[in-house]
Every structure is written in C-alpha cells, then in structure tokens.
Design an enzyme around this catalytic site. Structure first.
Site, PDB file in Angstrom:
ATOM      1  N   PRO A  18     -14.780  27.923 -25.519  1.00 55.19           N
ATOM      2  CA  PRO A  18     -13.585  27.415 -26.200  1.00 55.19           C
ATOM      3  C   PRO A  18     -13.253  26.037 -25.651  1.00 55.19           C
ATOM      4  CG  PRO A  18     -12.977  29.065 -24.552  1.00 55.19           C
ATOM      5  CD  PRO A  18     -14.475  29.025 -24.585  1.00 55.19           C
ATOM      6  N   MET A  20     -10.634  22.716 -26.287  1.00 57.00           N
ATOM      7  CA  MET A  20      -9.487  22.153 -26.995  1.00 57.00           C
ATOM      8  C   MET A  20      -9.894  20.909 -27.777  1.00 57.00           C
ATOM      9  SD  MET A  20      -6.953  24.168 -26.459  1.00 57.00           S
ATOM     10  CE  MET A  20      -5.577  23.169 -27.043  1.00 57.00           C
ATOM     11  N   GLN A  71      -9.317  32.975 -28.236  1.00 51.93           N
ATOM     12  CA  GLN A  71      -8.853  32.790 -26.866  1.00 51.93           C
ATOM     13  C   GLN A  71      -7.349  32.551 -26.854  1.00 51.93           C
ATOM     14  OE1 GLN A  71      -9.328  29.313 -24.145  1.00 51.93           O
ATOM     15  NE2 GLN A  71     -10.562  30.726 -22.911  1.00 51.93           N
ATOM     16  N   CYS A 101      -7.835  27.003 -17.665  1.00 54.16           N
ATOM     17  CA  CYS A 101      -7.436  25.652 -18.037  1.00 54.16           C
ATOM     18  C   CYS A 101      -6.471  25.073 -17.010  1.00 54.16           C
ATOM     19  CB  CYS A 101      -6.790  25.654 -19.421  1.00 54.16           C
ATOM     20  SG  CYS A 101      -6.338  24.009 -19.998  1.00 54.16           S
ATOM     21  N   LYS A 140     -11.557  34.712 -19.076  1.00 56.75           N
ATOM     22  CA  LYS A 140     -12.301  33.534 -18.630  1.00 56.75           C
ATOM     23  C   LYS A 140     -11.521  32.887 -17.494  1.00 56.75           C
ATOM     24  CE  LYS A 140     -14.680  29.368 -20.223  1.00 56.75           C
ATOM     25  NZ  LYS A 140     -14.142  28.349 -19.303  1.00 56.75           N
ATOM     26  N   ASN A 212     -20.340  30.012 -16.612  1.00 57.21           N
ATOM     27  CA  ASN A 212     -20.013  28.813 -17.365  1.00 57.21           C
ATOM     28  C   ASN A 212     -19.944  27.618 -16.402  1.00 57.21           C
ATOM     29  OD1 ASN A 212     -16.958  27.408 -18.473  1.00 57.21           O
ATOM     30  ND2 ASN A 212     -18.894  27.090 -19.511  1.00 57.21           N
ATOM     31  N   GLY A 213     -20.323  26.439 -16.905  1.00 56.07           N
ATOM     32  CA  GLY A 213     -20.157  25.232 -16.115  1.00 56.07           C
ATOM     33  C   GLY A 213     -21.449  24.464 -15.904  1.00 56.07           C
ATOM     34  N   GLY A 214     -21.585  23.316 -16.527  1.00 59.25           N
ATOM     35  CA  GLY A 214     -22.684  22.406 -16.238  1.00 59.25           C
ATOM     36  C   GLY A 214     -24.048  22.809 -16.751  1.00 59.25           C
ATOM     37  N   ARG A 235     -20.004  21.521 -23.436  1.00 58.90           N
ATOM     38  CA  ARG A 235     -20.194  20.154 -23.927  1.00 58.90           C
ATOM     39  C   ARG A 235     -21.610  19.891 -24.426  1.00 58.90           C
ATOM     40  NH1 ARG A 235     -17.962  17.049 -18.852  1.00 58.90           N
ATOM     41  NH2 ARG A 235     -18.402  19.072 -17.908  1.00 58.90           N
TER      42      ARG A 235
END
Length: 337
Positions: A18, A20, A71, A101, A140, A212-214, A235
């Site tokens: 998710p 924004m 979410q 977040c 999350k 999650n992450g990178g 991303r």
C-alpha cells in the site's frame, strides 16, 4: 463496489505494498493486467474517512482487481471493527492494519508506526476486527521505532498481537524514526534488518510472515522466500511495473503467458474510456503507466508524450494510443524485466 471476494490462499508469496498517492484503483487495475495473482493493497484509508467520508470515492474498485486488500489506519477498536465490517461489505478480500506509517499526520491521529509502542492496543483492535468480519485481518508493521531495541520490540509486538488472533504479519524490515526523519527518509535511511524478519519466522513458524523493504527484483524476492512466507514489493514495481509479468509463473504456478506491454496498453484503453466517462481525468490514470516500457527503446518518448499531453484540456484515450505508437510493438517481447 468490487463484489465477489476471493478466498485468499495463504501464504501469499508476493504482494504490492500500500502506497499513499500511488496504489489507487487505477494503479491496481493496471497492475492486475500484468499479474493475475499478486495480492494488491489500497492506499491507507483512515477509519474516520471510512466512517464519515465519501465511501464511493474512497472504497470503490472494479471486480477485476481481486485479490485486493483494504489497509486501514486507526487505533480505536470500535472504529476499526466498524470500518473492517464496511470493507468486507464492499468486497475486499483482506483487512490490513497500518502500524508502519511514520508521518506526522498519522502520529497525531494515534495510528501508524507509533502503535509499535502500544501492542496491547493493537491487539484489542485486531480482536475487534476479527470479531466483526470473516475475511482475514492482518497487520503491517516496522521492526521498532525511535530508541526502542529492535528485536525485543518486534518479538514482543508480534507475540502480543498474535495472541489476539492475528496470524499474518507483514514487516517492513526497518526501524521508523518518528522524530528527525521525514516519511521519505524513513523509507531509505534506517538500515534494513532482514535478519530480524527471518528470525521472527524461525521463532514463530506457525505464523505467516511476509517481508517488506528494499526488494527490487523477483530474484531477490525468491531468495527471501526460502526464509519467510511472502514478500511485499513497493517502489520497484511502481517504477517498473512489468517486472510483475513473471510473478504468476514463478510464485503462483501460473501457466498462462503474460500480456505483452503493448497488450497491457490495449487492455487499459476500454477501462480508460469507462473511467473518463465517469469523470476521471486521463492524467489520473496514465500517471501510473509511465514506467511500463522502462528500459526499452522508445520508453522515454512514451513517458514524455503522456506527461506532456494527458493533462491537456480535451485529452482522450487517443493520447495513450499515440504514446504507445512511439515504442516498437516487438520491443521487449523476449524479455520480462
């Protein structure tokens, strides 16, 4: 509404995060044309918006987006339960609670990453949501916040929240600094600690743990899937969407050939026409498509044509056709990004 929920089969090896301002309904429809099975998430929607806002605008999606998860951002158990119930009625396949977040706006509302310091409150919220709906309720989170020790914080959080019945955790493998770093910096500056998420799965083998992450490639995702149940990418697929084209074959046992990039464009055109007839601006849809031809001859001309023309008065789907014509139709046919 997007009725006809999908019975999600966990573990879910790949999902798109998710994000924004990014993973709105137009983005998700576009992604779904590229991967039929990757789980997609909405942008975070606050419980206040769900309960008091314009639900059609906030929650509507097309049935083609399934499987898709809603979410939520919030901390009041009763509001979370009511919002989860609405999400289930709207047709979502999963309700996910945002405990990751780090923005100031989120902190002021007592939700997001600051809830890492209140695992018992999160547990009460999860219990309330699980009582309210039949679909899965997931969380999350980050690994920790501010000066809290990483492993003790993560382990304590997951232990307490799982005791309330949550069995699926998606962990962004970075600490969040609520003071001193911007939300953007919080996505890059704190070091990644994949080892802690791997350890979490090892110590809680009965839980479904996604990392999650990178993670920028499907190869990197595959490496982690030997240690965790799932991987969430953010991303990378947004900037280069066609990397999802091989996900169905690699992670979901898919046997159907993915659409080519040009076939994806062709399939988007009827959707664009329908959405524009309902008032959606062309640029609100095409902004998610800019990276489709990333790395191919003509990709820059595609991006430029969309960027320069999609927002003009009177812009029509013909802008998309003209942009696609700048990329050879045989470009990239042998290569999945």
């Amino acid at each position: 509404m997007g009725r006809a929920m999908t019975a999600l089969a966990y573990p879910m090896p790949l999902c798109v995060a998710p994000m924004m301002d990014w993973t709105d309904r137009h983005c998700r429809y576009f992604f779904r044309l590229i991967s039929r099975h990757t789980l997609l998430y909405t942008e975070m929607v606050t419980t206040g918006a769900v309960l008091h806002g314009k639900r059609d605008r906030l929650l509507d999606f097309t049935p083609a987006e399934h499987p898709v998860a809603l979410q939520l951002g919030g901390s009041e158990p009763a509001d979370l339960a009511a919002s989860a119930r609405i999400g289930e009625e709207w047709g979502y396949d999963e309700i996910n609670l945002n405990v990751g977040c780090p923005s100031d706006r989120v902190q002021s509302g007592r939700f997001g990453a600051c809830l890492m310091a209140e695992p018992d409150l999160v547990a009460r919220g999860v219990a309330a949501m699980r009582e309210a709906v039949r679909i899965p309720v997931t969380v999350k989170s980050r690994i920790a916040i501010d000066d809290m020790e990483e492993w003790p914080t993560l382990e304590d959080f997951v232990r307490r929240v799982s005791a309330a019945g949550c069995t699926r955790f998606i962990v962004h493998a970075r600490k969040a600094w609520l003071q001193g770093l911007s939300p953007k910096e919080n996505r890059d500056v704190p070091p990644l600690r994949y080892d802690l998420v791997h350890r979490l799965k090892a110590e809680y083998p009965h839980l479904d743990i996604s990392l999650n992450g990178g993670i920028k490639t499907l190869d990197a995702a595959a490496e982690h899937l030997g240690r965790v149940d799932g991987v969430m990418m953010g991303r990378a697929p947004y900037e280069s969407p066609y990397l999802l084209a091989d996900a169905d074959r690699r992670f979901f046992g898919g046997t159907q050939a993915p659409l080519t990039r040009h076939e994806v464009v062709d399939a988007m055109l009827p959707y664009i026409e329908t959405q524009m007839s309902q008032g959606a601006p062309l640029g609100a849809i095409t902004r998610h498509m800019l990276g489709l031809f990333q790395g191919l001859p003509g990709a820059r001309a595609w991006r430029r044509h969309l960027s320069e023309n999609a927002h003009k008065d009177g812009a029509s789907p013909e802008v998309v056709r003209a942009a696609a014509a700048k990329v050879p139709r045989d470009a990239g046919l042998q290569a999945v990004a």
